[in-house]
Design an enzyme around this catalytic site. Structure first.
Site, short mmCIF file in Angstrom:
data_model
loop_
_atom_site.label_atom_id
_atom_site.label_comp_id
_atom_site.label_asym_id
_atom_site.label_seq_id
_atom_site.Cartn_x
_atom_site.Cartn_y
_atom_site.Cartn_z
N HIS A 79 0.83 -1.22 0.00
CA HIS A 79 0.00 0.00 0.00
C HIS A 79 0.85 1.26 0.00
CE1 HIS A 79 0.35 0.90 4.41
NE2 HIS A 79 0.36 -0.41 4.55
N ASP A 111 -0.23 4.43 1.04
CA ASP A 111 -0.49 5.46 2.05
C ASP A 111 0.28 5.19 3.33
OD1 ASP A 111 -2.18 3.19 2.57
OD2 ASP A 111 -3.34 4.43 3.96
N ASP A 170 6.19 1.45 6.30
CA ASP A 170 4.87 0.83 6.25
C ASP A 170 4.02 1.67 5.30
OD1 ASP A 170 2.48 -0.45 6.73
OD2 ASP A 170 2.20 0.37 8.73
N GLU A 173 -4.91 1.91 2.69
CA GLU A 173 -4.94 0.70 3.52
C GLU A 173 -5.01 1.06 5.00
OE1 GLU A 173 -3.02 -2.62 5.89
OE2 GLU A 173 -2.51 -0.50 5.73
N HIS A 213 4.49 3.59 12.51
CA HIS A 213 3.50 4.61 12.88
C HIS A 213 4.02 5.62 13.89
CE1 HIS A 213 -0.26 2.04 11.57
NE2 HIS A 213 0.74 2.00 10.69
#
Length: 412
Positions: free
Chosen positions: A80, A82, A143, A177, A383
């Site tokens: 993904h 994003d 990520d 995602e 994150h």
């Protein structure tokens, strides 16, 4: 660094420097136009390496084909584009730390921040590796841009060397995602694969076929608004009711910060509004359908109890399905998992399968009829500002993709 690690590092850092943060409050598809900046770059790069059928769909997914060099199933590989909305992703400055020596990693834009093996124990396994981090004020975006770099690097390798046996390969790079909207209902038909894999996992060797089941919840509280000077007996403060709801939820057993392993949780993600109206948003997670339903019942029961204390207010609780544990479908046909497990051993890694305390695009794809386990990329501490990835782990992920394709082509 070898030519392979140099290419993987360069791709990752190029992609991470592009802001692609998604936005759950946006109704558009993709949720943010900035994701299309990376999508268009990926289209250009796919065309430049000689991929076929390169397309940017109207729902924001980049698709491409690597033509077969041998008989075999059609396999898809996804990552993904994003990055997570939870932390700043604007102005990412990726940096490469060559030959990690085991000490503390400092950050030029945030001198108070350090990354140490105490905070991230997997660092101790990466002595001598080349580590990519951000500069201290943003997440990195490995990520899942590590997954994108792995897939594109491997695709370029396959197109340069047609002697590597593989069946037809379909690539897909999806938006949104991180907010649970990465798999458009048209994607399974557009992908046209026998099965697929997401490269969206962590430590080297991880092959995952079990995820959380997930729902989202929104609680809307309508109070009674009036000037506070004349409020006695009239005002109903929505903030106070919101606080009662939060306080009444399980505080010792169902918070993310208190759970691990197979424990689920109720996680308050957002609280907005004022004294006249409040909106609370939650994510509900559990590995089993029954546990997920129980958490929804708990949330509704708390809302009903608080509503009963103040009939002049209006409290509504809306629960929306997001994705379900991919295990429910994959356990009926474990061939994609078994193939990846064998390929992992082929490259000298011990495969590890642990439940993902999260979800992937593979969760939705599997539920929609496209079996789609998740494979490692090497990304860690995602994150947040301490996010990092080993380029050598990314190289092993590329090795896994090649080994998997060879095995699939060799099977009858």
């Amino acid at each position: 660094m070898t030519t392979r690690t140099e290419d993987l590092a360069a791709r990752l850092m190029r992609y991470c420097a592009i802001d692609t943060q998604s936005d759950a409050d946006s109704p558009s598809q993709p949720s943010t136009a900035i994701q299309l900046t990376l999508a268009r770059l990926l289209v250009q790069e796919l065309e430049s390496i000689g991929a076929s059928d390169v397309t940017l769909t109207d729902y924001g997914t980049v698709l491409a084909t690597i033509p077969a060099t041998a008989e075999g199933p059609t396999i898809g590989f996804l990552a993904h584009m994003d990055t997570a909305p939870q932390f700043n992703a604007t102005g990412v400055k990726p940096r490469l730390i060559k030959g990690y020596n085991g000490g503390a990693i400092t950050y030029p834009d945030n001198p108070t921040l350090t990354l140490t093996p105490d905070a991230s124990p997997n660092l101790l396994k990466k002595l001598g590796h080349d580590i990519v981090t951000a500069s201290g004020t943003t997440l990195l975006g490995a990520d899942d841009k590590a997954g994108i770099a792995i897939i594109l690097h491997t695709a370029a390798t396959l197109l340069k060397d047609p002697t590597i046996p593989h069946g037809p390969i379909r690539l897909a790079f999806t938006p949104d995602e991180e907010i649970g909207r990465g798999v458009d209902k048209r994607l399974p038909e557009d992908l046209k694969v026998d099965w697929a894999y997401t490269f969206d996992g962590g430590e080297a060797g991880e092959i995952e076929y079990e995820t959380f089941s997930a729902d989202g919840a929104e609680i809307r509280i309508e109070g009674v608004s009036i000037h506070p000077g004349w409020a006695k007996g009239k005002m109903v403060n929505a903030i106070h009711l919101a606080a009662k709801i939060i306080a009444a939820l399980p505080q010792q057993t169902m918070l993310p910060e208190l759970t691990d392993g197979r424990d689920g949780f109720i996680h308050a993600t957002e609280m907005t509004g004022g004294s006249s109206a409040m909106t609370l948003r939650f994510i509900l997670r559990d590995f089993e359908r029954e546990g997920l339903e129980e958490k929804g019942r708990i949330l509704r029961a708390v809302c009903d109890a608080v509503q009963a204390t103040e009939p002049r207010a209006t409290i509504t609780c809306t629960i929306t399905p997001q994705y379900r544990n991919m295990r429910y479908w994959l356990e009926k046909d474990m061939r994609p998992v078994e193939l990846a497990t064998q390929a992992c051993r082929d490259i000298g890694l011990d495969p590890v399968s642990v439940p993902i305390r999260g979800g992937t695009d593979g969760s939705r794809l599997t539920e929609m009829g496209v079996p789609c386990p998740n494979l490692f990329t090497g990304m860690q501490e995602i994150h947040g500002p301490l996010e990092w990835v080993s380029v050598q782990d990314m190289e092993r992920a590329s090795d896994l993709m090649l080994a998997l394709l060879r095995r699939a082509a060799a099977q009858p």
